[in-house]
Write an enzyme that holds these catalytic residues in place. Structure first.
Site, PDB file in Angstrom:
ATOM      1  N   ASP A  28       0.843  -1.192   0.000  1.00 40.25           N
ATOM      2  CA  ASP A  28       0.000   0.000   0.000  1.00 40.25           C
ATOM      3  C   ASP A  28       0.884   1.251   0.000  1.00 40.25           C
ATOM      4  OD1 ASP A  28      -3.214   0.502   0.966  1.00 40.25           O
ATOM      5  OD2 ASP A  28      -1.812   2.202   1.138  1.00 40.25           O
ATOM      6  N   ILE A  29       0.495   2.238  -0.793  1.00 44.95           N
ATOM      7  CA  ILE A  29       1.292   3.461  -0.919  1.00 44.95           C
ATOM      8  C   ILE A  29       1.283   4.276   0.376  1.00 44.95           C
ATOM      9  CG2 ILE A  29      -0.506   5.068  -1.749  1.00 44.95           C
ATOM     10  CD1 ILE A  29       1.516   5.909  -3.951  1.00 44.95           C
ATOM     11  N   ASN A  85     -13.021  -3.314   2.368  1.00 43.13           N
ATOM     12  CA  ASN A  85     -13.943  -2.202   2.520  1.00 43.13           C
ATOM     13  C   ASN A  85     -14.905  -2.189   1.331  1.00 43.13           C
ATOM     14  OD1 ASN A  85     -12.621  -1.277   4.869  1.00 43.13           O
ATOM     15  ND2 ASN A  85     -11.099  -0.196   3.638  1.00 43.13           N
ATOM     16  N   HIS A  98     -10.403  -5.191  -3.382  1.00 38.59           N
ATOM     17  CA  HIS A  98      -9.078  -5.529  -2.866  1.00 38.59           C
ATOM     18  C   HIS A  98      -9.175  -5.995  -1.426  1.00 38.59           C
ATOM     19  CE1 HIS A  98      -9.858  -1.199  -2.495  1.00 38.59           C
ATOM     20  NE2 HIS A  98      -9.243  -1.251  -1.319  1.00 38.59           N
ATOM     21  N   HIS A 100      -7.098  -5.933   2.028  1.00 40.94           N
ATOM     22  CA  HIS A 100      -5.970  -5.368   2.765  1.00 40.94           C
ATOM     23  C   HIS A 100      -5.394  -6.461   3.662  1.00 40.94           C
ATOM     24  CE1 HIS A 100      -6.910  -0.954   2.215  1.00 40.94           C
ATOM     25  NE2 HIS A 100      -8.114  -1.452   2.005  1.00 40.94           N
TER      26      HIS A 100
END
Ligand code: 5GP
Length: 112
Positions: A28-29, A85, A98, A100
């Site tokens: 993750d950025i 989410n 996606h 996480h």
């Protein structure tokens, strides 16, 4: 085209930790934990609310890969969190489904 589709197409860079025909995993950025990896299907399903029975095998694949990556990242012993989410109330920002993977410290509350 979503930002994640551009990552799949290699149009924008990402730190890819795993890739196969069905999925891509990358860091993750804006990490919310010491380990924060996103596991995404290559087919662009926008949200969890768009899942259909024919996605069962693909979603099982994503879950298994998430747990394998967690093990590779050294998270299996102490555990980790897997989060999806869904839409606005779920806090989803990128409309490409996606998972996480979060870990590396004890997580309290809702980090993502
Ligand atoms: P969401 O809020 O949709 O569940 O999660 C989207 C996640 O994607 C966020 O944690 C956010 O930091 C991450 N993200 C957004 N844009 C990029 C990007 O361009 N590259 C990477 N690696 N992660 C991104």
């Amino acid at each position: 085209m979503s930002i994640f589709e551009k990552i799949i197409q290699k149009e924008i860079p990402a730190n890819i930790v795993f890739e196969d025909d069905l999925c891509l995993a990358f860091t993750d950025i804006s990490p919310k934990a010491p380990v924060h990896i996103l596991i995404i299907p290559k087919t662009p399903i926008p949200t969890a609310a768009d899942l259909k029975p024919e996605h069962a095998s693909l979603m099982g694949h994503l879950m298994i890969k998430a747990t394998e990556i967690a093990k590779e990242q050294g998270l299996a012993e102490h555990g980790y969190r897997l989060v999806i989410n869904c839409k606005d109330h779920g806090g989803q920002e990128v409309y490409h489904l996606h998972i996480h993977l979060l870990g590396g410290k004890k997580l309290y509350g809702l980090p993502v």
